[in-house]
Every structure is written in C-alpha cells, then in structure tokens.
Enzyme design. Structure first.
Site, PDB file in Angstrom:
ATOM      1  N   HIS A  84       0.805  -1.224   0.000  1.00 25.78           N
ATOM      2  CA  HIS A  84       0.000   0.000   0.000  1.00 25.78           C
ATOM      3  C   HIS A  84       0.835   1.269   0.000  1.00 25.78           C
ATOM      4  O   HIS A  84       0.426   2.276  -0.572  1.00 25.78           O
ATOM      5  CB  HIS A  84      -0.940   0.010   1.216  1.00 25.78           C
ATOM      6  N   HIS A  85       2.007   1.245   0.676  1.00 24.29           N
ATOM      7  CA  HIS A  85       2.802   2.466   0.805  1.00 24.29           C
ATOM      8  C   HIS A  85       4.265   2.276   0.407  1.00 24.29           C
ATOM      9  O   HIS A  85       5.042   3.226   0.483  1.00 24.29           O
ATOM     10  CB  HIS A  85       2.756   2.985   2.257  1.00 24.29           C
ATOM     11  N   HIS A 151       5.133  -2.616  11.269  1.00 21.81           N
ATOM     12  CA  HIS A 151       4.921  -1.989   9.954  1.00 21.81           C
ATOM     13  C   HIS A 151       5.300  -0.520  10.029  1.00 21.81           C
ATOM     14  O   HIS A 151       4.709   0.242  10.803  1.00 21.81           O
ATOM     15  CB  HIS A 151       3.450  -2.124   9.541  1.00 21.81           C
TER      16      HIS A 151
END
Length: 195
Positions: A84-85, A151
C-alpha cells in the site's frame, strides 16, 4: 525469468521514475545525485521474490521421514514491503509442521519465507502463502505459520503508533482442528520484532 538485458532495461526505467519523484522535492544536497540509481537497484533486490518459485528454491531439499515428531523453527527474519505504501514491515516468522513421510531441509523454510517476503505484500497474504507452499511441497499432517512484525507505514506515517506489533496466524490440517496444539506453538513462537 528475465534475462540480463531485460533487467538492465527495468533498472533504467525505475531509475528514471525515481528521478522524476525526487525532482518534485526541494532537494539541495548534492549527495542525492546517485539516489535514483541506488533506489532502483534496492527496489529490484527487495522484490526479487517475483522471479523465483518455492519449487526452484527447494530443489532436492525434500527428504524421507519415518518419525512422528514436529518440526518447529522460530525467529526467521522477515523483511518485506507493504504493497500500500512501499514502506517496510520487519519481524519474525515461525513455522511449525507435522511431517507425513517427508521433511524439508531446514534452510528451505527460510528460503520459502524469503521468496514471498521479497514481493510487495500484506502480512496476512504472506503468512498464507508460506503455509500453502509448505503444504504443497511435503503434504504434512498440519502446518502453522505465525508472523509478528512492525509496519513502518503505521510507525512513520498515518497513526504514527510507537510500537505496533501485528501478529498473523495461518493454521492448516491438524493445527486447524486442534486449538490447544495451535496455542502451544503460537505462544512458543513469540519473539518481539527488532528494528
């Protein structure tokens, strides 16, 4: 599998993309001149799991086994990129399986986890993929995979949580049927991620 010429072309295109991204920042430090090339090489290294399979890495690392034991390996380091990032998540993977006439060489467990960790990932899918690869390779009576990680997308951005640990568990076969057996190995798998 890509040949050398294709990999070099990929490297150039990724380097160009990083140059474009960095050009949008008000950078004044001359030390970032080589950053696009270094970042492109790093990205290709961090995603090398797309270019291999568990079957290739396991090779002849499957052996006959007549016992009735359990194989439990904990503390395998996991370093992956969140899809996602594109930020890292880092932690440990514990793999437990109950052999049924076949075992994997211990180093193959690390190799399997690295294949899937070296792809853009979510931790939930990574845990499932490792369990499925072990199940497919030696058809054990049961497989349990536990990943605990931190994360950086939660630590560095968004909620900016100080020490968020995420734990994912996949149970197959005997572990899916026996909650007590699962809990025994999940608690033994605990090893705090290190950053």
């Amino acid at each position: 599998m890509k040949n050398q010429k294709q990999r070099e072309q990929d490297l150039k295109e990724i380097e160009k993309a990083y140059s474009t991204i960095l050009s949008k920042l008000p950078l004044t430090n001359e030390g970032v001149e080589s950053t696009p090339k270094r970042a492109a090489k790093a990205l290709l290294e961090l995603t090398q799991g797309y270019h291999t399979t568990p079957e290739e890495k396991i090779g002849e690392g499957i052996f006959p086994y007549e016992g009735d034991g359990v194989v439990h390996v904990k503390g395998l380091e996991i370093c992956s990129l969140c899809e996602h990032h594109l930020l890292p998540f880092i932690g440990t993977c514990s793999i437990t399986y109950i052999p049924d006439k076949k075992i994997l060489g211990l180093s193959k467990l690390k190799r399997i986890s690295d294949i899937y960790a070296r792809r853009l990932q979510v931790q939930e899918r990574l845990t499932e993929q490792i369990a499925e690869a072990i199940e497919k390779s030696v058809n054990p009576k049961g497989v349990l995979v536990v990943i605990r990680s931190v994360h950086l997308c939660m630590k560095m951005r968004g909620v900016c949580e100080k020490d968020p640990e995420t734990c994912t568990v996949v149970r197959k076969g005997e572990f899916a049927r026996n909650q007590l057996l699962t809990m025994q190995y999940v608690s033994e798998s605990h090893q705090a991620p290190k950053l």
